[in-house]
Scaffold this active site. Sequence first.
Site, short mmCIF file in Angstrom:
data_model
loop_
_atom_site.label_atom_id
_atom_site.label_comp_id
_atom_site.label_asym_id
_atom_site.label_seq_id
_atom_site.Cartn_x
_atom_site.Cartn_y
_atom_site.Cartn_z
N HIS A 1 0.83 -1.21 0.00
CA HIS A 1 0.00 0.00 0.00
C HIS A 1 0.87 1.26 0.00
O HIS A 1 0.73 2.14 -0.86
CB HIS A 1 -0.91 -0.02 1.24
CG HIS A 1 -1.79 1.17 1.39
ND1 HIS A 1 -3.12 1.16 1.05
CD2 HIS A 1 -1.54 2.44 1.81
CE1 HIS A 1 -3.65 2.35 1.28
NE2 HIS A 1 -2.71 3.15 1.73
N GLU A 2 1.78 1.33 0.97
CA GLU A 2 2.59 2.54 1.08
C GLU A 2 3.55 2.67 -0.10
O GLU A 2 3.85 3.79 -0.53
CB GLU A 2 3.35 2.56 2.41
CG GLU A 2 2.45 2.56 3.66
CD GLU A 2 1.42 3.69 3.69
OE1 GLU A 2 1.65 4.74 3.05
OE2 GLU A 2 0.38 3.51 4.35
N HIS B 1 3.35 6.82 -6.71
CA HIS B 1 2.58 7.97 -7.18
C HIS B 1 3.47 9.22 -7.19
O HIS B 1 3.35 10.08 -8.07
CB HIS B 1 1.39 8.16 -6.23
CG HIS B 1 0.24 8.94 -6.80
ND1 HIS B 1 -0.83 9.33 -6.02
CD2 HIS B 1 -0.01 9.43 -8.03
CE1 HIS B 1 -1.69 10.01 -6.78
NE2 HIS B 1 -1.21 10.08 -8.00
N HIS C 1 1.69 4.40 -2.81
CA HIS C 1 1.73 5.87 -2.64
C HIS C 1 3.09 6.40 -3.10
O HIS C 1 3.17 7.44 -3.76
CB HIS C 1 1.57 6.24 -1.17
CG HIS C 1 0.16 6.22 -0.65
ND1 HIS C 1 -0.88 6.86 -1.28
CD2 HIS C 1 -0.37 5.66 0.47
CE1 HIS C 1 -2.00 6.69 -0.57
NE2 HIS C 1 -1.72 5.96 0.49
ZN LIG Z 1 -2.93 5.19 2.04
#
Ligand SMILES: [Zn+2]
Length: 696
Positions: free
Chosen positions: A482-483, A489, A486
């Site tokens: 998940h991280e 991104h 990010h």
């Molecule tokens: Zn998040």
Amino acid sequence: MMTNLSPSPTRTPVDNPLLAPWDTPHAAPPFGAIRPEHFAPAFAAAFAEHRGEIEGVAGQAAAPTFDNTVAALERAGRTLARVSSAFFCLVGAHSNPAILALEREIVPRLTAHWDAIHMNQALFARIAAIKDAPSGGARALDAEQARVLDRYFTTFRRAGAGLDAAARGRLAEIGERLAALGTQFSQRVLADEQGWTLPLEAEEDLAGLPEHLRAAARAAAQECGLASPAVVTLSRSSVEPFLAFSRRRDLREKAFRAWIARGEGGASDNTGIIAETVRLRTEKAKLLGYPTWADYRLDDAMAKTPAAARALLAKVWAPARTRALAERDAMQEMIRAEGGNFALASWDWRYFAEKLRQERCDLKEGEIEPYLQLDRMITAAFETARRLFGITATPRRDVPVWHPDVRTWEIQAADGRHLGLFFGDYFARPSKRSGAWMSTLREQEKLDTEVRPLVFNVMNFAKGADGGPALLSHDDARTLFHEFGHALHALLSDVTYPLISGTGVATDFVELPSQLYEQWLDTPEILKTFAVHCRTGEPMPDALIAKLKAARTFNQGFATVEYVASAIVDLDYHALTTAEDLDPAAFERAALDRIGMPEEIVMRHRSPHFSHVFAGDHYSAAYYSYMWSEVLDADAFKAFQETGNVFDRATAERLHRHIYSAGGSRTPDEAYAAFRGRLPTEDALLQRRGLADAAG
Ligand SMILES: [Zn+2]
């Protein structure tokens, strides 16, 4: 207090590593040379420099153009950006009393600084003039410039730049006070987390804990410098597995009660802060012309209205609650069958859910963790990015870091181009806040020259025992993916203007790249290669992968109820049109009663430690964003599944172009539609959570 921030006359900026040029690799912050006392003078100098730049833009005689106003604002404040980002990295990941004291002082000043800019009348007039000018001012703007201009106008309008002087003055007061309250809130949660451990002294205290958890508990005791041989802490990665495995019902109750009481009662009580925060937010929303804080916040989100956010939550709530009640009944039946003479309590849920999961999905206790070694999972996250986006990660040992545990990689594009540095800070320690997050030390932009980002992930995993590999739970491994989603991104960002770089998107869109990225962890392609047993070296067997997949919808009633309840309570607080004499404990209880919260489930984040919502405004009235983004990510992953290849090149290329590298250069709706060819539907989400049949 203010005097602390004046630059000392005896210290010239070159003596301060925060203000001197950074001749480190890729101009990363020289953490080894930065001391807490450098920050106050550096902030003072950075504020002064930025104010000077702003006055120059606002006060110039030339007629407003995009270049002399918007682009000039984008060029301003670079010292402040680098000082702030280094500072907040330390605040979250490696603080000490000096840093925390300075945080209490700096955060309100930072808010006041930005409020003064966003309410500056001369600036707002210039921005409005450019916006109103036919074809966007002196020359036609390109699409990204038009978007940046629109974001500036919206930000100024939403800060109150269009209001009279009295209203602006009151908004500035409210802003500073809210910032101070948010900092106090998070510092009190941190104090409660640092101040509590459950000692596990004897063998009977460890009953039921698999070896990797015993090892983690020993490592935690060492890390905290405690005399006990092993401890449970209030970090989620410590307390949640303890609740799932400990056979000691009394100790589970003790740990659970302490965990859900963080920020409630005693010296760290957050009750008053919540009441004042909600009252001030309500007042601010009204000054800005919105009936409630939620209306104000969501007006600038993808959801646009609280009603739209609530409609999604309602659609999920009913089937999730039904499912959770069935899960509860099954566990109660298990307790009865074992001869237990007690009603299932909240501190029993994870324990019996784990037993039921092992039984129904034929998973043995601690069967998965030995396959999920931290280092292998980090490599798996990189390999996923290589297969999707062609990037590679190479370890760097020459970059300064803020703690010896932090690791650094250089990220390169398929053609060898430098994309940025990635820092991974994986282990729990007392100087770190709980939870997991991604942030940046520098953002991508190419306004004047190409600036590549410095991106970091912070997690709270338990260290491996006795020099062995750190082992992750499946949830931990998902968090890591998940991280890193990010982080991608930010690392893949390819825009011109800093404002819309990387994660500079709406709050209910920003979880798309991260939650979507989690999906690749569970693919056989990744698990079979990287989930390798820590002792035998055997890859995860197909049968176990299949069981893991089957277990995905297990206990989803609980997980969904726990989350949605928090999202609804958040929206309820911020739907108040008046918030005098708010009693948070009673309010939370009433809100949960209204939705029929099952007695045995506690919100994922109770109000007194709901840092998403009260440690700052960012996720206030926006905790629903995770579910909103999940609609997007479930639908987006389906785009890959529909091709029959979860690494399909053409789909990955569209994802890269329209989502991961696009920052906020388009509205969320436009960006998503560009990737998918249409807007998302909720079907994939309900299917994934195993709620599709119950939804009707
Ligand atoms: Zn998040």
